[in-house]
Enzyme design. Structure first.
Site, PDB file in Angstrom:
ATOM      1  N   ASP A 637       0.827  -1.185   0.000  1.00 35.92           N
ATOM      2  CA  ASP A 637       0.000   0.000   0.000  1.00 35.92           C
ATOM      3  C   ASP A 637       0.874   1.252   0.000  1.00 35.92           C
ATOM      4  O   ASP A 637       2.022   1.241   0.448  1.00 35.92           O
ATOM      5  CB  ASP A 637      -0.895  -0.027   1.236  1.00 35.92           C
ATOM      6  CG  ASP A 637      -1.802   1.175   1.325  1.00 35.92           C
ATOM      7  OD1 ASP A 637      -2.140   1.729   0.268  1.00 35.92           O
ATOM      8  OD2 ASP A 637      -2.170   1.554   2.444  1.00 35.92           O
ATOM      9  N   LYS A 638       0.320   2.330  -0.490  1.00 38.89           N
ATOM     10  CA  LYS A 638       1.057   3.599  -0.550  1.00 38.89           C
ATOM     11  C   LYS A 638       1.639   3.967   0.816  1.00 38.89           C
ATOM     12  O   LYS A 638       2.776   4.426   0.910  1.00 38.89           O
ATOM     13  CB  LYS A 638       0.120   4.709  -1.032  1.00 38.89           C
ATOM     14  CG  LYS A 638       0.735   6.092  -1.063  1.00 38.89           C
ATOM     15  CD  LYS A 638      -0.273   7.123  -1.530  1.00 38.89           C
ATOM     16  CE  LYS A 638       0.328   8.523  -1.511  1.00 38.89           C
ATOM     17  NZ  LYS A 638      -0.654   9.546  -1.962  1.00 38.89           N
TER      18      LYS A 638
END
Length: 845
Positions: A637-638
């Protein structure tokens, strides 16, 4: 319930289990904890749990963030106050699923009953598991004499009882429920059209077309549709014009055969005022009950109408044919008449024959994954079409990755994808992605090939629409983008919105660039669909923290806030841009359809891309440049930092993908959690699926996984260190599966969301509410500063182990958490720290 003790501290968690046994000998043992023997009251006072012994108690599971909870709570308040006035032996206890203390206080401030304290996560977690709460709002009714019985004695359908019977359901016992159901059975057995629509004060219905009253007796012997609807309802605004068209077609066909007037519809309105009713009904060609007629409420209860629009079909004999007329209209249009079982079976048989020619696997313009053809007996069932927003059943095209489903008639195919070989040999793959190239299996029919070629030539680019909004449209209430989408079959609303923003839409000769603009009957709309914008991933000189690299693979310590691959609205600064530069590779282009949108780039765990995704023509010798996500085998995930492996060649990509698929990749994560998991080590085996109320997040699905298209997910965890007096913990995670947001969803399920995880409940206000009571006032300022710096979930991919795809050697790498993670950990340690002995628990793979 299933519970398996691993040692003194570790327990198994499954769909029907929970940590530890919960005594159910009394309400006190059910609603108290070792540190608390009271409940909150609305005035802030503490009420002893023992004070509610001997009462009928409802456990209300709800949350401020979910609109149906707010609506139900408002209704329940009135019933509660009326019951308390007549019988004080009734009480409700609020069990909150709110995400932070402020939300809890705001929501509970409107309630007149008791509540479990927001900070008591353990009790709330136990209650959710004990009663197998699968969704909210949920109202569990407990009888005083049943408090020492098994869980099965609890009445779990409290919400349905309140909606259906209101105060008449009291005391909410099983005997009372059986009495109410028996009364309803008698009503259904004796049902006639006259009993349904008339009463002692009124024997007529209204006729809009002729501005007169029509006697109910004149409708006997006809097929009647009872249309429950309202002007304020957005789905009604979309369905009503369709129903008007179907109604007129049915009566037109009946007139041809001499059976005129054998089908009629009666509007059962739930509008809020007379003017709204008049405005809405003026567009309709059928009959109606008068506004606010007392029979409206009785009919809604009789047919158990839980949402609108709803179309109930009554046969010529006055008996109910189906309560799912809306669904039949959506599936079969005017062919559904007369809606009988025999007609539906005939239509289903026809659909079965037609489905034999449907492609098994397609690529749809409005979605980024392949869609599989499913049916009731093969992974399908009732669903809401993601294109037309209407209900469907039987055959559908379904995304196995995220649950996206569409009617076959709503699919806009831009590619067929035929069955591929299970061999890992690249030469055996027949693969098609996007619209740039087409590879058709030799077994494909000419019809399928022609369909592909037609779609290849046109993806709505340049399509023109010139049309006048018809009289069936509700004045001033229909958005421009919704109306255009309904007129161009299969086009995505996002595509229409981009055309509007580009200034390619005119209403009455004027450019309109706002998608929310409301159109009304008589408006002349001209629209040209814009060309698909190509996204370009270009090499960028982005610093990469390379932990390992050779000619076949590269392992990168990804920084937090770095997106892994390009997506619409995020085409630069990604890991892929940096890899292209690092490996001296050229840029590449792909359409919006080939990329995941921003909100889908949210996998902090493995998201397996089939090996054939890197098997397109033109593969670079060192990296799969023709792939959408060159060389990417899995994603973070970012907001997640840590180790991620990237393949440099096709063989490496396929072999690494296979290792992920076989779950032989070794991955260990560390996180900071809000609260301490109980027990301090364990295994969570609860499916994870898309949250139906918020598509940006996943949720741990308690109960049947199929109910929300959830997928099997298992995580092992252990607490390394208890921090800040028990308000936080340093937790290690090992993944057996790799679902989207698996750790974050499982942590929330355990009642300990990750610090900084605003999506899953680890909000700043929640963290402060946990830390402040456990720290001296002199440190509150430092705590506030620390919490204010939380700008991502505190999750780090600590170690990564895999078999080298070429040498076969085991590669084992690790990276320490980044500075932001370490600084927060250090501050929590200064408040308080307790190391957990490894001898007490282990989560070895």
């Amino acid at each position: 319930m299933r519970k398996e003790m691993k040692d003194d501290n570790e327990a198994e968690v499954s769909n029907n289990g929970y940590f530890g046994q919960v005594s159910n000998s009394s309400f006190s043992s059910l609603l108290s904890s070792k540190d608390r023997d009271f409940l909150l009251s609305p005035n802030g006072a503490q009420v002893k749990v023992s004070d509610i012994e001997g009462k009928v108690v409802g456990l209300l599971f709800a949350a401020n963030w979910y609109p149906p909870c707010r609506g139900f709570t408002q209704m329940l308040v009135g019933i509660y106050e009326e019951l308390k006035n007549s019988d004080p032996q009734f009480e409700i206890v609020y069990v909150s699923s709110d995400e932070d203390l402020d939300a809890f206080n705001n929501f509970y401030g409107n309630m007149p009953w008791l509540a479990v304290p927001f900070s008591d996560l353990e009790t709330k977690k136990l209650l959710n598991r004990k009663y197998d709460v699968e969704g909210i709002p949920c109202l569990i009714m407990l009888q005083p004499e049943e408090s020492n019985k098994e869980d099965g004695a609890a009445l779990r359908c409290g919400v349905e009882l309140i909606y259906r019977y209101g105060i008449h359901a009291y005391p909410f016992s099983k005997d009372k429920l059986e009495q109410l159901q028996e009364v309803e059975r008698e009503k259904r057995d004796n049902q006639t059209l006259t009993k349904l629509l008339a009463n002692k004060h009124r024997d007529y219905v209204l006729s809009q077309a002729e501005q007169r009253k029509v006697s109910v007796a004149s409708l006997v012997g006809k097929t009647i549709g009872l249309y429950f609807s309202a002007e304020w309802c957005v789905p009604c605004a979309k369905f009503t014009p369709k129903l008007i068209s179907i109604y007129e077609k049915i009566n037109h066909e009946l007139a041809k055969t001499g059976e005129n007037d054998d089908f009629e519809i009666v509007l059962i309105s739930s509008d809020h005022d007379q003017s709204s009713f008049d405005s809405y009904y003026s567009k309709m060609p059928w009959l109606a009950l008068p506004f606010k007629d007392p029979e409206i409420k009785n009919l809604a209860q009789h047919f158990d109408v839980q949402g609108i629009p709803c179309l109930v079909i009554i046969g010529p004999d006055g008996k109910t044919i189906t309560c799912h007329g809306r669904n039949l209209i959506n599936l079969y249009q005017e062919n559904a008449y007369p809606f009988t079982d025999a007609k539906v079976k005939m239509l289903e048989k026809q659909l079965e024959e037609e489905a034999k020619d449907f492609p098994r696997l397609v690529y749809h313009e409005g979605h980024h994954h392949d869609l599989n053809l499913v049916s009731d007996g093969n992974g399908g069932g009732p669903f809401i079409c993601c294109v037309c927003d209407e209900q469907g059943s039987s055959w559908a095209y379904q995304c196995l990755e995220c649950g996206y489903e569409v009617h076959p008639k709503c699919v806009t195919i831009i590619a067929f994808k035929f069955q591929i070989s299970t061999s890992l040999s690249a030469s055996n793959y027949k693969y098609r992605f996007g619209t740039a190239r087409t590879v058709i299996a030799s077994s494909g029919s000419d019809k399928e090939k022609n369909s592909i070629e037609d779609n290849k030539r046109s993806n709505y680019s340049g399509v023109r629409l010139e049309e006048t909004v018809d009289d069936g449209t509700r004045s001033g209430k229909l958005r421009l983008d919704n109306w255009i989408s309904s007129r161009i079959n299969g086009i995505s609303r996002a595509r229409v919105q981009s055309s509007i923003k580009a200034g390619l839409v005119h209403v009455n000769g004027r450019v309109v660039d706002k998608s929310s603009f409301n159109v009304k009957a008589g408006d002349e709309v001209k629209c040209t669909i814009t060309e698909l914008q190509q996204l370009r991933a270009v090499p960028e000189n982005i610093p990469l923290d390379i932990v390992y690299e050779d000619e076949h693979v590269i392992v990168i310590n990804k920084a937090a806030h770095m997106v892994v691959h390009p997506a619409p609205g995020n085409t630069s600064g990604t890991l892929v841009n940096g890899i292209l530069h690092h490996c001296n590779l050229p840029n590449f282009e792909f359409s919006n359809q080939e990329a995941l949108p921003d909100n889908e780039d949210s996998d902090d765990e493995f998201k397996n891309f089939d090996s054939d995704a890197s098997s397109c023509e033109g593969l670079d010798s060192r990296l799969s440049v023709a792939s959408i996500r060159p060389g990417i085998v899995h994603r973070l995930d970012k907001g997640t930092s840590g180790l991620l492996v990237v393949a440099k060649d096709e063989l490496s990509h396929m072999k690494l993908s296979e290792q992920f698929k076989l779950r032989t990749i070794k991955r260990v994560y560390v996180s900071l959690t809000a609260g301490v998991p109980t027990p301090t080590a364990g295994r969570v085996e609860v499916p994870v699926g898309r949250d139906p109320h918020n598509r940006l997040r996943m949720t741990a699905v308690v109960g049947p996984a199929s109910s929300m298209k959830a997928r099997h997910a298992a995580s092992r965890y252990r607490v390394i260190e208890i921090l800040a007096g028990g308000s936080c913990a340093l937790v290690e995670w090992k993944l057996e599966t790799g679902r989207t947001h698996q750790i974050r969803a499982h942590a929330k399920y355990l009642g300990v969301p990750l610090l900084g995880d605003e999506v899953y409940g680890g909000t700043k206000s929640m963290v402060l509410s946990l830390l402040r009571p456990r720290t001296p006032p002199s440190l509150h300022g430092q705590i506030a500063q620390m919490v204010s710096r939380l700008d991502r979930p505190c999750l780090h991919a600590l170690t990564l182990g895999f078999q080298h795809p070429h040498t076969g050697e085991q590669v084992h790498l690790s990276s320490e958490p980044p500075l932001d993670f370490d600084e927060i950990l250090s501050q929590l340690r200064r408040i308080g720290s307790q190391r957990i002995s490894l001898s007490k628990h282990s989560i070895s793979s």
